[in-house]
Design a protein around this motif. Structure first.
Motif: not given
Length: 194
Positions: A19-26, A105-107, A142-143, A160-167
């Motif tokens: 699962t790929y997750l991202e956030m655009r704003e802190p 930035a990648n975690l 993203w992570v 933590s604020g990330f949103r899933a966007y792909a699998r």
């Protein structure tokens, strides 16, 4: 690969749903006492020991398969930061951030040793990851995580604020059979290719 139903995986391999997750704003910052973080820099032995302590129970193999030279190239890059969370003189957590892609930035790696999970340290370490990631001008953080990781990982990232966007599906040679991890690593995932 079948897109409906089961797809066989060779007994010499493992498969995971990624699962790929991202956030655009802190998210709004939280105030904490500073964490005891130590730069791992070029200390490959220390990095590998911490990576194994955190990752072997979950079958982390990405860095375990790398040569020391390849790992040193990553960890020596000025756009990569690998930090150990320490407690009582012992490394108990890993935070690795990677800014090598412009605007991102990648975690890359994040985790705690098993005995440190569930006590609030992960939340504080994530807050530090967010602070550091967004301290640089980025458009997204993203992570990715997978079903070979802690079962609470996706939900932790979402809180933590990330949103899933792909699998995706990852299929790879079983690192225990390849000799990259001990044969008793991740006992919840049976060895099939013996």
């Amino acid at each position: 690969m079948r897109l409906d139903g089961y797809t066989p995986v060779p007994p010499s391999h493992v498969a995971a749903v990624v699962t790929y997750l991202e956030m655009r704003e802190p998210p709004p910052p939280r105030r904490h006492e500073p964490l005891p973080l130590a730069s791992l820099g070029a200390d490959i032995a220390r990095y590998r020991a911490l990576y194994a302590a955190i990752g072997n129970p979950w079958l982390w193999f990405g860095r375990a398969r790398m040569t020391d030279d390849a790992l040193l190239t990553i960890l020596s890059d000025p756009d990569v930061e690998a930090l150990a969370l320490t407690e009582d003189g012992r490394d108990i957590g890993l935070l690795e951030l990677d800014w090598r892609q412009p605007g991102e930035a990648n975690l890359a790696y994040f985790g705690l040793v098993p005995e440190a999970v569930g006590q609030g340290r992960g939340r504080r370490l994530m807050d530090e990851a967010l602070r550091r990631a967004f301290a640089r001008p980025i458009e997204r953080f993203w992570v990715h995580t997978c079903t070979l990781d802690h079962p609470g990982a996706v939900e932790f990232y979402r809180r933590s604020g990330f949103r899933a966007y792909a699998r995706a599906i990852e299929v790879a040679p079983d690192p225990r059979l390849a000799g990259d991890l001990p044969r008793d690593a991740a006992g919840q995932i049976p060895l099939l290719g013996e």
